[in-house]
Scaffold this motif. Structure first.
Motif, PDB file in Angstrom:
ATOM      1  N   UNK A  73       0.808  -1.225   0.000  1.00  0.00           N
ATOM      2  CA  UNK A  73       0.000   0.000   0.000  1.00  0.00           C
ATOM      3  C   UNK A  73       0.845   1.282   0.000  1.00  0.00           C
ATOM      4  N   UNK A  74       2.073   1.167   0.542  1.00  0.00           N
ATOM      5  CA  UNK A  74       3.019   2.296   0.505  1.00  0.00           C
ATOM      6  C   UNK A  74       2.404   3.619   0.954  1.00  0.00           C
ATOM      7  N   UNK A  75       1.861   3.630   2.181  1.00  0.00           N
ATOM      8  CA  UNK A  75       1.466   4.926   2.749  1.00  0.00           C
ATOM      9  C   UNK A  75       2.685   5.835   2.790  1.00  0.00           C
ATOM     10  N   UNK A  76       2.486   7.097   2.477  1.00  0.00           N
ATOM     11  CA  UNK A  76       3.600   8.038   2.513  1.00  0.00           C
ATOM     12  C   UNK A  76       4.324   7.986   3.865  1.00  0.00           C
ATOM     13  N   UNK A  77       3.536   7.904   4.948  1.00  0.00           N
ATOM     14  CA  UNK A  77       4.154   7.922   6.281  1.00  0.00           C
ATOM     15  C   UNK A  77       5.057   6.707   6.499  1.00  0.00           C
ATOM     16  N   UNK A  78       4.657   5.545   5.963  1.00  0.00           N
ATOM     17  CA  UNK A  78       5.497   4.347   6.117  1.00  0.00           C
ATOM     18  C   UNK A  78       6.837   4.533   5.401  1.00  0.00           C
ATOM     19  N   UNK A  79       6.789   5.186   4.261  1.00  0.00           N
ATOM     20  CA  UNK A  79       8.047   5.457   3.549  1.00  0.00           C
ATOM     21  C   UNK A  79       8.887   6.462   4.342  1.00  0.00           C
ATOM     22  N   UNK A  80       8.230   7.495   4.842  1.00  0.00           N
ATOM     23  CA  UNK A  80       8.956   8.513   5.621  1.00  0.00           C
ATOM     24  C   UNK A  80       9.620   7.888   6.851  1.00  0.00           C
ATOM     25  N   UNK A  81       8.945   6.905   7.457  1.00  0.00           N
ATOM     26  CA  UNK A  81       9.529   6.241   8.631  1.00  0.00           C
ATOM     27  C   UNK A  81      10.865   5.567   8.285  1.00  0.00           C
ATOM     28  N   UNK A  82      11.038   5.210   7.028  1.00  0.00           N
ATOM     29  CA  UNK A  82      12.302   4.580   6.594  1.00  0.00           C
ATOM     30  C   UNK A  82      13.303   5.628   6.132  1.00  0.00           C
ATOM     31  N   UNK A  83      12.849   6.581   5.340  1.00  0.00           N
ATOM     32  CA  UNK A  83      13.794   7.451   4.623  1.00  0.00           C
ATOM     33  C   UNK A  83      13.922   8.853   5.232  1.00  0.00           C
ATOM     34  N   UNK A  84      13.117   9.171   6.232  1.00  0.00           N
ATOM     35  CA  UNK A  84      13.143  10.528   6.784  1.00  0.00           C
ATOM     36  C   UNK A  84      12.840  11.530   5.687  1.00  0.00           C
ATOM     37  N   UNK A  85      13.661  12.558   5.589  1.00  0.00           N
ATOM     38  CA  UNK A  85      13.426  13.512   4.489  1.00  0.00           C
ATOM     39  C   UNK A  85      14.211  13.116   3.236  1.00  0.00           C
ATOM     40  N   UNK A  86      14.806  11.944   3.240  1.00  0.00           N
ATOM     41  CA  UNK A  86      15.533  11.381   2.089  1.00  0.00           C
ATOM     42  C   UNK A  86      16.459  12.412   1.429  1.00  0.00           C
ATOM     43  N   UNK A  87      17.328  12.943   2.214  1.00  0.00           N
ATOM     44  CA  UNK A  87      18.266  13.947   1.701  1.00  0.00           C
ATOM     45  C   UNK A  87      19.448  13.228   1.031  1.00  0.00           C
ATOM     46  N   UNK A  88      19.141  12.534  -0.064  1.00  0.00           N
ATOM     47  CA  UNK A  88      20.139  11.714  -0.769  1.00  0.00           C
ATOM     48  C   UNK A  88      19.884  11.837  -2.267  1.00  0.00           C
ATOM     49  N   UNK A  89      20.748  11.195  -3.069  1.00  0.00           N
ATOM     50  CA  UNK A  89      20.543  11.166  -4.519  1.00  0.00           C
ATOM     51  C   UNK A  89      19.623  10.021  -4.952  1.00  0.00           C
ATOM     52  N   UNK A  90      19.208   9.195  -3.994  1.00  0.00           N
ATOM     53  CA  UNK A  90      18.331   8.062  -4.318  1.00  0.00           C
ATOM     54  C   UNK A  90      16.884   8.541  -4.361  1.00  0.00           C
ATOM     55  N   UNK A  91      16.234   8.349  -5.491  1.00  0.00           N
ATOM     56  CA  UNK A  91      14.833   8.744  -5.590  1.00  0.00           C
ATOM     57  C   UNK A  91      13.915   7.579  -5.205  1.00  0.00           C
ATOM     58  N   UNK A  92      12.704   7.908  -4.807  1.00  0.00           N
ATOM     59  CA  UNK A  92      11.749   6.918  -4.311  1.00  0.00           C
ATOM     60  C   UNK A  92      10.657   6.706  -5.364  1.00  0.00           C
ATOM     61  N   UNK A  93      10.366   5.433  -5.611  1.00  0.00           N
ATOM     62  CA  UNK A  93       9.354   5.072  -6.602  1.00  0.00           C
ATOM     63  C   UNK A  93       8.275   4.195  -5.973  1.00  0.00           C
ATOM     64  N   UNK A  94       7.067   4.289  -6.518  1.00  0.00           N
ATOM     65  CA  UNK A  94       6.013   3.312  -6.185  1.00  0.00           C
ATOM     66  C   UNK A  94       5.335   2.909  -7.488  1.00  0.00           C
ATOM     67  N   UNK A  95       4.632   1.787  -7.436  1.00  0.00           N
ATOM     68  CA  UNK A  95       3.920   1.330  -8.633  1.00  0.00           C
ATOM     69  C   UNK A  95       2.417   1.328  -8.379  1.00  0.00           C
ATOM     70  N   UNK A  96       1.662   1.775  -9.379  1.00  0.00           N
ATOM     71  CA  UNK A  96       0.201   1.699  -9.331  1.00  0.00           C
ATOM     72  C   UNK A  96      -0.252   0.815 -10.487  1.00  0.00           C
ATOM     73  N   UNK A  97      -1.026  -0.218 -10.177  1.00  0.00           N
ATOM     74  CA  UNK A  97      -1.551  -1.100 -11.217  1.00  0.00           C
ATOM     75  C   UNK A  97      -2.895  -0.571 -11.703  1.00  0.00           C
ATOM     76  N   UNK A  98      -3.064  -0.473 -12.996  1.00  0.00           N
ATOM     77  CA  UNK A  98      -4.363  -0.082 -13.544  1.00  0.00           C
ATOM     78  C   UNK A  98      -5.451  -1.008 -12.988  1.00  0.00           C
TER      79      UNK A  98
END
Lengths: 326, 326
Positions: A73-98
């Motif tokens: 489900x990738x709630x934004x908050x769950x991602x934030x709990x891992x990456x904080x403000x993600x102050x890195x060069x790594x970008x974050x992706x999610x997938x949505x299925x039609x």
């Protein structure tokens, strides 16, 4: 089509997209520990990867949140709990299925989200629905891609029409997806030439997502990248549905950009992947996946065959063959 | 170079050479049961394979016959005990290593032998010694090949000279051998073009023997066959030293000649290969082999690492890298 780059040089347009949690989640029902996801995030940063896909934006009306791990489900908050403000060069992706996402409810403004890229997975007959998601996400401020699944089942003229439609949209990247792991390098190069032609015409980047049913995921990835494909999906130890994907450790061994570093991935395999396998999580090349791949079929029968611990490969082959032919 | 054949057709010049006993013997010290070898022989006949390599013609002065299974030595009588008068379309092959064979003592007239093909394995600096074996065997009535090992370590001008020398000899087939599994398809195609040019000039057939360190054995085999390479080495379930070889079951899935049949191979895997693996015989793609392959090194360190059940991949990579570089 002209070869892009040489074996001893590197192309700065190459982007490696780690799909371990997203495609690997199909193997373990997205039941990763936070430690696994956090260490993978750190590994991807240290290895110089470009994107990390955390999972799906699946509809909570269609899928019970109690029956899947949170990365379905990738709630934004769950991602934030891992990456904080993600102050890195790594970008974050999610997938949505039609057809499996409440994108209007679950995808908010980019300004409030840790997500950078929303990838939309579609079959060739649902591209208008995919474009609706893409346009919505683009307007919300995200990078976007369309991943046309099961392209080995599409005919050339439908694919031409689809690429024309997608080319005219606002999407950033169009993905070749060999969902069944059935395509040989020769066929992959033909497809890549077609996608790249569309990409040049409409200024889109082209990506590849390969499956390893015939031990060709890595070969197909590097063969098409040599032609100009630039978004490369991979997973650690090829973790992914069925036979899995292009292994990150093989891909980083090939890429010459000094920003990529294989060592953190090797450490992650030692610390996490071996443990996962010891716990009984099963994926990767095996005879049943070769057979569905060769017959250009969905891997679901092979997944069941493997789960049942069957080894009557010849009977299974006959079953698949008859199913296709008669 | 012109593409030879189409994906939907087949080339009658293709020959599949099963090396399971010979290359696989390097994994289990040639300790195969007679039942295994007999069933493999029947499997190869039923599957339409063209050659079965039984093992080496190793010198009994240099190697103690009590310390290896019999297929390290391939006495004619031992082969006859399996194949009788071999009244089939499957030809019998053995391998002689330069510097490790008493070919004048151990290889007799073809008229008295079940063997059809003697393959001579050589490094690029021992080609005159290889040609001596080839000429001897040709005069005795055998088909012959020269397999230039570790070609990834040779420089282009040495290889040109070697191919010129071999081209002028009486040998029938010249093999590209990626001993370390280090070559990418792009490099393999360049090598194949070079070998095929020699083959056209001197009327030689060209073969390929691939290793799977980077999951490229199958890809490299089909990519070069598409260019005109016609002798294709494979082993059941890729059984062979280290990461193993091109898997027969993948190769037969690709080939379109109706004489080839994958089903007997699937049955053989079910009955014999799974048992061998359960008994603890280890081979096939794994991280340590990827690392030696990527660094273009002999797999011996990876074999030891695997035998020691080590998993400190990152330390191992550093060790291999330092060994090469400093």
């Amino acid at each position: 089509m002209q070869k892009k780059g040489e074996l001893v040089s590197f192309r700065p347009d190459i982007k490696v997209v780690d799909c371990t949690i997203r495609d690997g989640g199909l193997v373990n029902n997205f039941e990763f520990t936070d430690e696994f996801v956090r260490d993978l995030y750190q590994t991807n940063i240290k290895s110089g990867l470009d994107y990390m896909e955390f999972g799906y934006k699946a509809s909570k009306d269609m899928f019970d949140v109690n029956k899947f791990g949170k990365w379905k489900f990738c709630n934004d908050q769950d991602i934030i709990d891992i990456v904080g403000d993600n102050d890195t060069d790594l970008k974050i992706s999610v997938m949505a299925d039609v057809g499996r996402t409440d994108f209007k409810r679950d995808i908010t403004d980019k300004a409030n989200s840790p997500i950078d890229l929303v990838r939309t997975a579609t079959y060739i007959n649902t591209i208008p629905a995919a474009l609706e998601i893409v346009e919505y996400c683009k307007n919300k401020g995200y990078e976007t891609s369309i991943n046309i699944m099961a392209v080995s089942k599409s005919n050339d003229s439908d694919l031409d029409d689809a690429l024309e439609l997608i080319g005219k949209s606002c999407v950033d990247t169009i993905y070749i997806v060999d969902s069944y792991g059935s395509l040989y390098p020769e066929q992959m190069r033909r497809l890549a030439a077609k996608y790249l032609e569309c990409g040049e015409k409409y200024n889109k980047k082209i990506g590849i997502h390969a499956h390893n049913n015939q031990q060709l995921a890595f070969a197909n990835t590097i063969e098409t990248l040599t032609m100009g494909v630039s978004y490369l999906d991979s997973t650690v130890s090829s973790m992914g549905r069925g036979a899995g994907n292009c292994p990150t450790e093989l891909l980083l061994g090939f890429l010459k950009n000094p920003k990529y570093n294989i060592t953190p991935v090797l450490k992650f395999i030692e610390e996490h992947i071996n443990k996962l396998k010891a716990e009984g999580v099963v994926w990767g090349y095996d005879i049943p996946y070769l057979l569905t791949g060769r017959l250009n079929q969905h891997p679901r029968d092979a997944i069941q065959f493997t789960a049942d611990k069957r080894t009557d490969y010849a009977d299974f082959f006959q079953y698949l063959y008859d199913k296709e032919a008669f």
